[in-house]
Design a protein around this motif. Sequence first.
Motif, PDB file in Angstrom:
ATOM      1  N   GLN A 230       0.807  -1.213   0.000  1.00  0.00           N
ATOM      2  CA  GLN A 230       0.000   0.000   0.000  1.00  0.00           C
ATOM      3  C   GLN A 230       0.846   1.273   0.000  1.00  0.00           C
ATOM      4  O   GLN A 230       0.307   2.374   0.000  1.00  0.00           O
ATOM      5  N   VAL A 231       2.171   1.113   0.008  1.00  0.00           N
ATOM      6  CA  VAL A 231       3.085   2.262   0.002  1.00  0.00           C
ATOM      7  C   VAL A 231       3.598   2.462  -1.419  1.00  0.00           C
ATOM      8  O   VAL A 231       3.979   1.496  -2.086  1.00  0.00           O
ATOM      9  N   PRO A 232       3.623   3.687  -1.934  1.00  0.00           N
ATOM     10  CA  PRO A 232       4.160   3.921  -3.287  1.00  0.00           C
ATOM     11  C   PRO A 232       5.602   3.456  -3.415  1.00  0.00           C
ATOM     12  O   PRO A 232       6.382   3.476  -2.451  1.00  0.00           O
ATOM     13  N   ARG A 233       5.952   3.052  -4.614  1.00  0.00           N
ATOM     14  CA  ARG A 233       7.281   2.485  -4.852  1.00  0.00           C
ATOM     15  C   ARG A 233       8.389   3.499  -4.568  1.00  0.00           C
ATOM     16  O   ARG A 233       9.452   3.149  -4.036  1.00  0.00           O
ATOM     17  N   LYS A 234       8.186   4.757  -4.877  1.00  0.00           N
ATOM     18  CA  LYS A 234       9.207   5.771  -4.615  1.00  0.00           C
ATOM     19  C   LYS A 234       9.468   5.929  -3.124  1.00  0.00           C
ATOM     20  O   LYS A 234      10.610   6.136  -2.699  1.00  0.00           O
ATOM     21  N   GLU A 235       8.422   5.820  -2.317  1.00  0.00           N
ATOM     22  CA  GLU A 235       8.604   5.915  -0.873  1.00  0.00           C
ATOM     23  C   GLU A 235       9.363   4.709  -0.335  1.00  0.00           C
ATOM     24  O   GLU A 235      10.186   4.834   0.575  1.00  0.00           O
ATOM     25  N   LEU A 236       9.101   3.539  -0.897  1.00  0.00           N
ATOM     26  CA  LEU A 236       9.820   2.347  -0.457  1.00  0.00           C
ATOM     27  C   LEU A 236      11.308   2.438  -0.787  1.00  0.00           C
ATOM     28  O   LEU A 236      12.154   1.990  -0.001  1.00  0.00           O
ATOM     29  N   MET A 237      11.642   3.024  -1.921  1.00  0.00           N
ATOM     30  CA  MET A 237      13.047   3.169  -2.286  1.00  0.00           C
ATOM     31  C   MET A 237      13.774   4.099  -1.321  1.00  0.00           C
ATOM     32  O   MET A 237      14.957   3.900  -1.013  1.00  0.00           O
ATOM     33  N   LYS A 238      13.079   5.099  -0.821  1.00  0.00           N
ATOM     34  CA  LYS A 238      13.695   6.006   0.161  1.00  0.00           C
ATOM     35  C   LYS A 238      13.930   5.311   1.500  1.00  0.00           C
ATOM     36  O   LYS A 238      14.806   5.704   2.260  1.00  0.00           O
ATOM     37  N   MET A 239      13.141   4.280   1.792  1.00  0.00           N
ATOM     38  CA  MET A 239      13.293   3.558   3.054  1.00  0.00           C
ATOM     39  C   MET A 239      14.381   2.495   2.993  1.00  0.00           C
ATOM     40  O   MET A 239      14.759   1.936   4.027  1.00  0.00           O
ATOM     41  N   GLY A 240      14.867   2.189   1.794  1.00  0.00           N
ATOM     42  CA  GLY A 240      15.930   1.201   1.658  1.00  0.00           C
ATOM     43  C   GLY A 240      17.295   1.797   1.925  1.00  0.00           C
ATOM     44  O   GLY A 240      17.445   2.966   2.301  1.00  0.00           O
ATOM     45  N   TYR A 241      18.335   0.977   1.708  1.00  0.00           N
ATOM     46  CA  TYR A 241      19.705   1.411   1.945  1.00  0.00           C
ATOM     47  C   TYR A 241      20.203   2.186   0.725  1.00  0.00           C
ATOM     48  O   TYR A 241      20.209   1.657  -0.391  1.00  0.00           O
ATOM     49  N   PRO A 242      20.629   3.434   0.883  1.00  0.00           N
ATOM     50  CA  PRO A 242      21.167   4.189  -0.263  1.00  0.00           C
ATOM     51  C   PRO A 242      22.522   3.645  -0.674  1.00  0.00           C
ATOM     52  O   PRO A 242      23.238   3.001   0.106  1.00  0.00           O
ATOM     53  N   ALA A 243      22.903   3.941  -1.911  1.00  0.00           N
ATOM     54  CA  ALA A 243      24.151   3.401  -2.450  1.00  0.00           C
ATOM     55  C   ALA A 243      25.361   3.927  -1.709  1.00  0.00           C
ATOM     56  O   ALA A 243      26.324   3.192  -1.447  1.00  0.00           O
ATOM     57  N   GLU A 244      25.351   5.218  -1.347  1.00  0.00           N
ATOM     58  CA  GLU A 244      26.509   5.788  -0.667  1.00  0.00           C
ATOM     59  C   GLU A 244      26.705   5.210   0.724  1.00  0.00           C
ATOM     60  O   GLU A 244      27.812   5.262   1.279  1.00  0.00           O
ATOM     61  N   ARG A 245      25.662   4.648   1.321  1.00  0.00           N
ATOM     62  CA  ARG A 245      25.803   4.024   2.630  1.00  0.00           C
ATOM     63  C   ARG A 245      26.190   2.558   2.516  1.00  0.00           C
ATOM     64  O   ARG A 245      26.928   2.040   3.355  1.00  0.00           O
ATOM     65  N   LEU A 246      25.719   1.896   1.478  1.00  0.00           N
ATOM     66  CA  LEU A 246      26.031   0.475   1.315  1.00  0.00           C
ATOM     67  C   LEU A 246      27.435   0.267   0.768  1.00  0.00           C
ATOM     68  O   LEU A 246      28.170  -0.611   1.227  1.00  0.00           O
ATOM     69  N   ILE A 247      27.837   1.067  -0.233  1.00  0.00           N
ATOM     70  CA  ILE A 247      29.117   0.866  -0.917  1.00  0.00           C
ATOM     71  C   ILE A 247      30.140   1.822  -0.312  1.00  0.00           C
ATOM     72  O   ILE A 247      30.106   3.036  -0.541  1.00  0.00           O
ATOM     73  N   LEU A 248      31.076   1.284   0.481  1.00  0.00           N
ATOM     74  CA  LEU A 248      32.109   2.100   1.111  1.00  0.00           C
ATOM     75  C   LEU A 248      33.290   2.333   0.189  1.00  0.00           C
ATOM     76  O   LEU A 248      33.859   3.432   0.172  1.00  0.00           O
ATOM     77  N   ALA A 249      33.704   1.323  -0.564  1.00  0.00           N
ATOM     78  CA  ALA A 249      34.871   1.441  -1.431  1.00  0.00           C
ATOM     79  C   ALA A 249      34.667   0.572  -2.656  1.00  0.00           C
ATOM     80  O   ALA A 249      33.997  -0.466  -2.606  1.00  0.00           O
ATOM     81  N   CYS A 250      35.256   1.012  -3.786  1.00  0.00           N
ATOM     82  CA  CYS A 250      35.115   0.295  -5.055  1.00  0.00           C
ATOM     83  C   CYS A 250      36.384   0.484  -5.868  1.00  0.00           C
ATOM     84  O   CYS A 250      36.931   1.600  -5.944  1.00  0.00           O
ATOM     85  N   LEU A 251      36.855  -0.601  -6.480  1.00  0.00           N
ATOM     86  CA  LEU A 251      38.039  -0.564  -7.335  1.00  0.00           C
ATOM     87  C   LEU A 251      37.877  -1.625  -8.413  1.00  0.00           C
ATOM     88  O   LEU A 251      37.661  -2.796  -8.121  1.00  0.00           O
ATOM     89  N   PHE A 252      37.997  -1.180  -9.670  1.00  0.00           N
ATOM     90  CA  PHE A 252      37.906  -2.121 -10.792  1.00  0.00           C
ATOM     91  C   PHE A 252      39.246  -2.119 -11.512  1.00  0.00           C
ATOM     92  O   PHE A 252      39.618  -1.147 -12.183  1.00  0.00           O
ATOM     93  N   GLY A 253      39.979  -3.218 -11.386  1.00  0.00           N
ATOM     94  CA  GLY A 253      41.329  -3.256 -11.942  1.00  0.00           C
ATOM     95  C   GLY A 253      42.201  -2.241 -11.241  1.00  0.00           C
ATOM     96  O   GLY A 253      42.366  -2.244 -10.021  1.00  0.00           O
ATOM     97  N   ALA A 254      42.758  -1.313 -12.015  1.00  0.00           N
ATOM     98  CA  ALA A 254      43.569  -0.236 -11.442  1.00  0.00           C
ATOM     99  C   ALA A 254      42.815   1.075 -11.378  1.00  0.00           C
ATOM    100  O   ALA A 254      43.375   2.084 -10.947  1.00  0.00           O
ATOM    101  N   GLU A 255      41.529   1.077 -11.783  1.00  0.00           N
ATOM    102  CA  GLU A 255      40.747   2.300 -11.834  1.00  0.00           C
ATOM    103  C   GLU A 255      39.806   2.362 -10.634  1.00  0.00           C
ATOM    104  O   GLU A 255      39.097   1.394 -10.341  1.00  0.00           O
ATOM    105  N   PRO A 256      39.774   3.490  -9.928  1.00  0.00           N
ATOM    106  CA  PRO A 256      38.829   3.626  -8.818  1.00  0.00           C
ATOM    107  C   PRO A 256      37.410   3.824  -9.328  1.00  0.00           C
ATOM    108  O   PRO A 256      37.175   4.356 -10.417  1.00  0.00           O
ATOM    109  N   CYS A 257      36.451   3.382  -8.563  1.00  0.00           N
ATOM    110  CA  CYS A 257      35.036   3.555  -8.895  1.00  0.00           C
ATOM    111  C   CYS A 257      34.293   3.877  -7.606  1.00  0.00           C
ATOM    112  O   CYS A 257      34.856   3.808  -6.513  1.00  0.00           O
ATOM    113  N   SER A 258      33.046   4.218  -7.741  1.00  0.00           N
ATOM    114  CA  SER A 258      32.243   4.596  -6.578  1.00  0.00           C
ATOM    115  C   SER A 258      30.806   4.152  -6.801  1.00  0.00           C
ATOM    116  O   SER A 258      30.488   3.475  -7.797  1.00  0.00           O
ATOM    117  N   HIS A 259      29.940   4.569  -5.881  1.00  0.00           N
ATOM    118  CA  HIS A 259      28.530   4.201  -5.999  1.00  0.00           C
ATOM    119  C   HIS A 259      27.879   4.817  -7.230  1.00  0.00           C
ATOM    120  O   HIS A 259      26.818   4.368  -7.672  1.00  0.00           O
TER     121      HIS A 259
END
Length: 641
Positions: A230-259
């Motif tokens: 009964q809750v709109p989908r956009k509101e449910l997405m706000k209640m989930g874990y945001p990418a910047e909180r879930l992903i602390l560090a990212c590295l692909f090969g020798a190139e840095p990456c982020s959320h």
Amino acid sequence: MQVKKYLLKCLHRLQKGPGYTYKELLIWYCNNTNTHGPKRIICEGPKKKAMWFLLTLLFACLVCWQWGVFIQTYLSWKVSVSLSIGFKNMDFPAVTICNASPFQYSKVQHLLKDLDELMEAVLDQILAPEPSRENATRTLNFTIWNHTPLVVIDERDPRHPLVLDLFEVNSNSSDNSSPAPGRICNAPGCKVAMRLCSSNGTVCTFQNFTSATQAVTEWYVLQATNIFSQVPRKELMKMGYPAERLILACLFGAEPCSHRNFTSIFYPDYGNCYIFNWGMTDKILPSANPGAEFGLKLILDIDQKDYVPFLTSTAGARLMLHEQKSYPFIKDEGIYAMGGTETSIGVLVDRLERKGKPYSQCTMNGSDVPVKNLYSNYNTTYSIQACLRSCFQDHMIQNCSCGHYLYPLPSGEKYCNNQDFPDWAYCYSALRRSESQREACISKCSESCNDTKYTMTISMAEWPSESSEDWVFHVLSLERDQQPNITLSRKGIVKLNIYFQEFNYRTIQESTANNIVWLLSNLGGQFGFWMGGSVLCLIEFAEIIIDFVWITIIKLVALSKSLRQRQARARYEGPPPTVAELVEAHTNFGFQPDVAAHGASAAAYTDEQTLPIPGTPPPNYDSLRLQPLDIIESDSEADAV
């Protein structure tokens, strides 16, 4: 008439062929065919004729039997599987990561307040069913409970089983050994079940469980589904874990990456999920070399402290490797990575190429599948999982008048909930257990002809180690703009290493086991081995069959013609009369009144009256005979030919 003349002309021309009778035709065929055997039937003596006739007939039957076996084998559309190994630079797979908890409890607590209080009361009843707890239950909101309550089924007396609500005594219970108010049965003969009712409680069924843990978990998930739908989908997405909180560090090969290098999607079972290298908008990333140094390295913060306590009993990160532009069904195909560990995943690639129709029922892009793909809004490729879930959602809408919260919703429809659709839980449970529904969806859905599977080799180790735990958590905390003290815990951190073990990829390819070349070779081999023949011999045999047919047609035409002539002669006892004889029978040569024939009219003439002059008789042509018209036409047509 023109068609009839043309056919007659064709028949007479065919009569100039090998013979006019069946015997002449057979003798001509035996003398001229290149097949071994028939010539000996004509040339040898009576005994050898019989022997060669039997041998030829036997071998001809063997050839026909072998041909039938080979044709049936060819029409079975069997395939053979070949495995080939290649080596080349490969695109890195798409990686989907989710938190095991779909929502942050701090953001959904207000939605689950009544449900959590009810869940705590249920656990109190199961763990410590004391009468003193009865008064505490009166302050609970039983609106949700009344739709789908948990009950205890007492089967200690199989002839009279008792069904007892956890919060009220069965009014029909008259046994003195039954539980007292506020108490439940904990004996081995008792089990916890979920009662599902429809039609205002008149039709009910029980979903049994072998463990109370399973019962309360399934019950809570069902009630939470009713709330979140009964809750709109956009509101449910706000209640989930945001990418910047879930992903602390990212590295692909020798190139840095982020959320920011991840694409966000909402998966109802796990909330916000993030896909790396999906290929929808950005360029697909290749892998430079095999090995852990050239793969994807991630550090995730799953934050177990903010998990929904009763909704999620598993802690960790859920991840899945899949093809680009394909929808990740992470609940079915994903794996868990445990908190406080470093999980290394070595990847091997298997490519599967199936043959299409008629060899299998696979589909190239799903356009020939009679199920509307509800996941097409994501612009993803076809998969059998998407088809099965779309089919189930379609059955939900048809049978329950609403869609399930876990699957995409067609336009114009609503998700199921207790307020708008009170019977949806009963309907959903019955539909999920229905074998006919599963068989119907399986018969409609087809596998994809081309598919890529990633075989993973998983290894884990404790991370960080005890000696490095302090500085690792200090650095990670500072990078998250938090206080310089330790805020991250070992149980909330997951480290992932995903890489290609090697660039060797395996291709499993289907090919036709029996193609047309195989069929012709086997047919010709059997015919040559048993009869000493070739394709030209088959053409000779076809020619003789055509001659048999035409001779039969000629005989039938001649027979029908003779029957018509006999029917025409049967009208007269002797030969047909001539025209002159027919005229003489009706001519008065003496020009006298025909008294015998006209006695009544002759008396009308007097002596003084002049008799009327008779008419002139027709000429007497003795050569002209009366014959049936159809016989005359047949003769004229034969002469014309």
